[in-house]
Enzyme design. Structure first.
Site, PDB file in Angstrom:
ATOM      1  CB  ILE A 190      50.371  36.883  47.854  1.00  0.00           C
ATOM      2  CG1 ILE A 190      49.052  37.221  46.654  1.00  0.00           C
ATOM      3  CG2 ILE A 190      51.319  38.027  47.881  1.00  0.00           C
ATOM      4  CD1 ILE A 190      49.629  37.342  44.989  1.00  0.00           C
ATOM      5  CD  GLU A 223      57.831  36.434  39.124  1.00  0.00           C
ATOM      6  OE1 GLU A 223      57.467  37.263  38.388  1.00  0.00           O
ATOM      7  OE2 GLU A 223      57.372  35.713  39.702  1.00  0.00           O
ATOM      8  CB  THR A 282      52.395  27.872  33.230  1.00  0.00           C
ATOM      9  OG1 THR A 282      51.595  28.405  32.198  1.00  0.00           O
ATOM     10  CG2 THR A 282      51.338  28.129  34.457  1.00  0.00           C
TER      11      THR A 282
END
Ligand SMILES: Cc1cc2nc3c(=O)[nH]c(=O)nc-3n(C[C@H](O)[C@H](O)[C@H](O)COP(=O)(O)OP(=O)(O)OC[C@H]3O[C@@H](n4cnc5c(N)ncnc54)[C@H](O)[C@@H]3O)c2cc1C
Lengths: 435, 254
Positions: free
Chosen positions: A197, A292, A416
């Site tokens: 995090i 994001e 990923t």
């Protein structure tokens, strides 16, 4: 230290004196990406975007660049500098202006990330986790009360936030998360652990201030299993598991494991979006993941731009075998391929940004696509810069070494490469013809 | 008191310039432009005067083409209250020369009655360093050039200005109204923050055609040729001090 203005006046003089002969200058401005960045092109849709870029670029040069190397080496997060981003209105760049935000769009967010990453991608990663993953998430998905209570201090930089999705045992396989929130009277009780995090800690021992936390509230085996909670420092049972050290890159950004042991949160106030939002977190997750990934791709642009500037200057000034390095075909290939890939990535990122609404989901092919393309692009460009610069490039002082390390994270964090490929191929399987 | 600040749009300090094929000017067709750094310092000082409640109003003035509004907007985002854009298509780095600029500013002075003009000491395109002095002359106001510190008296009738001069610092007192030009060390300009960039959009910019002000805009200086600085020739190495001395003598330098 030179003042900002002094730097400008001084380097103006220097660049005038260093005027290169006309034959070298013929290709100096680079069409689409260079020159004036006219208001109205995709990189600068409005005058506000232009002023934003100028402001962030000036700030980055004067205040982010000088501290980057030291913080990278020492694995130290620069909290005072981070708070300054609040004074500039950058921490709430896309957030609701009624709650301390600046109310700008995805393109503005891309500009800020591109510019900061040109000097310090790891500082920018902390910025991203706070501004995109926490502040924007709450601004889009939170209730008015939640926004009024938390956003003003988060936008001002008085508090630091982050987003908790990944777990020690589940990353790409998000739906396999095991952190659980169980309803108990007026509360939910959260148990579990979150891993990796960003902004989870602000020092070796101290937690960040607030987090949005995804947790399981059902077991149907589908989207309705997940809910999103607000969890704050100081809540009994919420603690810092460990600050994760010795990362390959993004070393000036703090990454932590967070532990939840019977953390009791009131359902009325701490379920993001309101008490009726149980089991409805996947939409918020999708919306936020798009932004994001887009801004992680924007970070790639900053890394690539800086790498190209570094290798280009080095290849021009460094002599070997009686000529500049940039006269050798193999080096020309490194420079030219890098520039072309950077320009393509930049166009793709900004085109995607202009189509991305902050509160809608549905751009997944391209928000995954920009990151898939740009992360590899930045990693390759940084690698070529290091190659061009030889032994110097391999050392911290020349800065591409940090960029090279930081770039690799972009192929892992926020999804990923393989996750993007999986998502994109699935979404594209419904498409017959491309526009 | 009302403070007028001049803001010039000039070639960005970091931009590489090249010379037009006809050698009559620097090619500015696709070059990044920005607020002249000294003007930015002048804006900062004016805004600080406002924050100290010395000035009631700060007005940013730029002379130039349509895009000059960009630097006015920047001044507004830093805290100026309103702008005046004096429009002209003349190139402000060489066609519109310091005397004409000073005359335009003098004309605006008559109409708007500022208590001070704060200007950058020079612009980094033509490096003339003349406008403040000429404006003071035309208005018959005192001038305090190369300021590194400005202190306005409590009754706002005068200003104490520290000037950077060759020998060091000189402190002078000038009655107001006056023309003050900003040197590098006067202050460190703030960043235009996002909220202030947004607020600036609501501030007003008036537009005035330079030709309507009744001043002679014609240049006094004709540019014959613009050329690049000479490139430095490669040096050579010598073996030892004796060889160096011998070479210096041979080249007639010793
Ligand atoms: C510096 C850093 C900061 C981070 N910040 C945050 C944060 O702030 N918040 C947060 O929630 N998370 C954060 N993350 C976590 C990040 O999002 C995860 O690391 C990432 O999603 C991958 O998960 P994982 O590490 O568990 O790897 P895994 O999911 O275990 O993947 C391991 C490998 O298997 C591959 N793989 C997995 N599934 C498949 C499949 N179906 N098909 C093909 N290949 C597959 C992956 O692509 C990868 O190559 C951060 C990570 C790092 C390193």
């Amino acid at each position: 230290m030179l003042t900002r203005a002094a730097m400008r006046v001084a380097s103006r003089g220097a660049s005038a004196a260093a005027l290169t002969p006309a034959r070298h200058m013929s290709g100096a401005t680079t069409g689409l990406l260079g020159g004036n960045n006219a208001v109205g092109d995709i990189f600068t849709p409005t005058e506000d975007h232009k002023q934003l870029r100028e402001m962030v670029r000036a700030f980055t040069k004067a205040e982010v660049e000088p501290q980057a190397l030291e913080h990278h080496r020492d694995e130290k997060f620069n909290l005072p500098l981070f708070r300054k981003l609040g004074d500039l209105g950058l921490l709430g760049i896309t957030a609701d202006p009624n709650h301390g935000g600046s109310g700008m769009d995805a393109t503005a967010a891309v500009i800020a990330h591109e510019e900061l990453s040109a000097s310090d991608p790891s500082f920018c990663l902390s910025y991203l986790a706070h501004s995109m993953l926490f502040v924007n998430n709450l601004s889009v998905n939170g209730t008015e009360d939640q926004k009024a209570r938390i956003l003003p201090s988060a936008c001002a930089g008085q508090t630091i936030g982050g987003m908790c999705m990944s777990e020690p045992g589940a990353g790409t396989d998000v739906m396999g998360m095991s952190t659980r929130a169980t309803r108990d009277g007026d509360d939910y009780v959260i148990n579990g652990a979150k891993m990796w995090i960003t902004n989870g800690a602000v020092s070796d021992t101290e937690l960040g201030d607030h987090f949005v936390v995804y947790a399981r509230t059902g077991d149907k085996g589908g989207a309705s299993d997940l809910s999103l909670f607000l969890v704050e420092k100081g809540m009994p049972g919420f603690s810092l598991g460990q600050r994760i050290k010795d990362k390959c890159g993004m070393r000036a950004s703090y990454t932590a494991e967070l532990v939840f042991e019977d953390v009791r949160v009131p359902a009325a106030t701490h379920l993001v979006g309101g008490p009726d939002r149980e089991g409805k977190a996947v939409l918020s997750m999708m919306r936020n993941l798009e932004l994001e990934r887009l801004t992680l791709a924007a970070m790639s642009l900053g890394i690539a731009r800086r790498s190209i500037e570094a290798m280009n200057a080095y290849a021009r000034d460094r002599k070997a075998f009686g000529s500049s390095l940039n006269r050798f075909g193999q080096i020309q290939r490194l420079i030219a391929d890098s520039y072309a890939e950077y320009a393509a990535g930049k166009a793709y990122v900004y085109a995607t940004a202009s189509a991305l609404g902050l509160d809608s989901a549905g751009n997944r092919v391209d928000s995954d696509g920009v990151k898939l393309y740009c992360a590899a692009m930045a990693k390759n460009v940084a690698d070529r810069a290091m190659q061009t610069m030889g032994g110097y490039g391999y050392c911290g002082e020349y800065r591409v070494e940090q960029l090279w390390r930081d770039a690799k994270l972009l192929e892992i964090g926020g999804g990923t490469n393989e996750a993007h490929q999986k998502n994109m191929a699935r979404d594209l399987s419904h498409v017959e013809t491309l526009p | 008191m009302r403070v007028f600040v001049g803001v010039k749009r000039a070639v960005d300090y970091a931009a590489k310039v090249r010379i037009q094929a006809d050698k009559k000017a620097v090619d500015i067709s696709n070059v990044k432009m920005a607020i002249n750094p000294f003007c930015e310092i002048a804006v900062e000082e004016a805004v600080r005067l406002k924050e100290k409640k010395v000035a009631e109003e700060v007005v940013a003035v730029s002379i130039g083409p349509k895009q000059a509004q960009e630097v006015i907007r920047q001044a507004l985002a830093m805290g100026a209250d309103r702008g005046i854009h004096v429009t002209t298509d003349m190139r402000v780095d060489q066609e519109l020369q310091p005397l004409a600029v000073a005359k335009i500013m003098a004309a605006l002075t008559g109409e708007h009655d500022p208590s001070a003009w704060l200007l950058g000491k020079q612009a980094i395109d033509d490096d003339s360093n003349q406008v403040a002095q000429m404006l003071a002359g035309l208005l018959d106001w005192p001038q305090a050039t190369f300021a590194s510190e400005v202190e306005v008296s409590e009754d706002k009738k005068s200003a104490t200005v520290t000037r950077e001069i060759d020998g060091g610092l000189q402190t002078i007192e000038v009655p107001l109204p006056a023309v003050i030009s900003a040197d590098l060390r006067l202050n460190e300009p703030r960043y235009a923050t996002l909220p202030n960039i947004m607020k600036a959009k609501k501030k007003k910019i008036d537009t005035v055609d330079a030709a309507s002000l009744g001043v002679d805009l014609a240049g006094q200086i004709e540019v014959l040729e613009v050329s690049e600085p000479a490139t430095r020739e490669a040096g050579s190495k010598v073996e030892d001090v004796d060889a160096l001395l011998a070479k210096l003598k041979a080249d007639g330098l010793l």
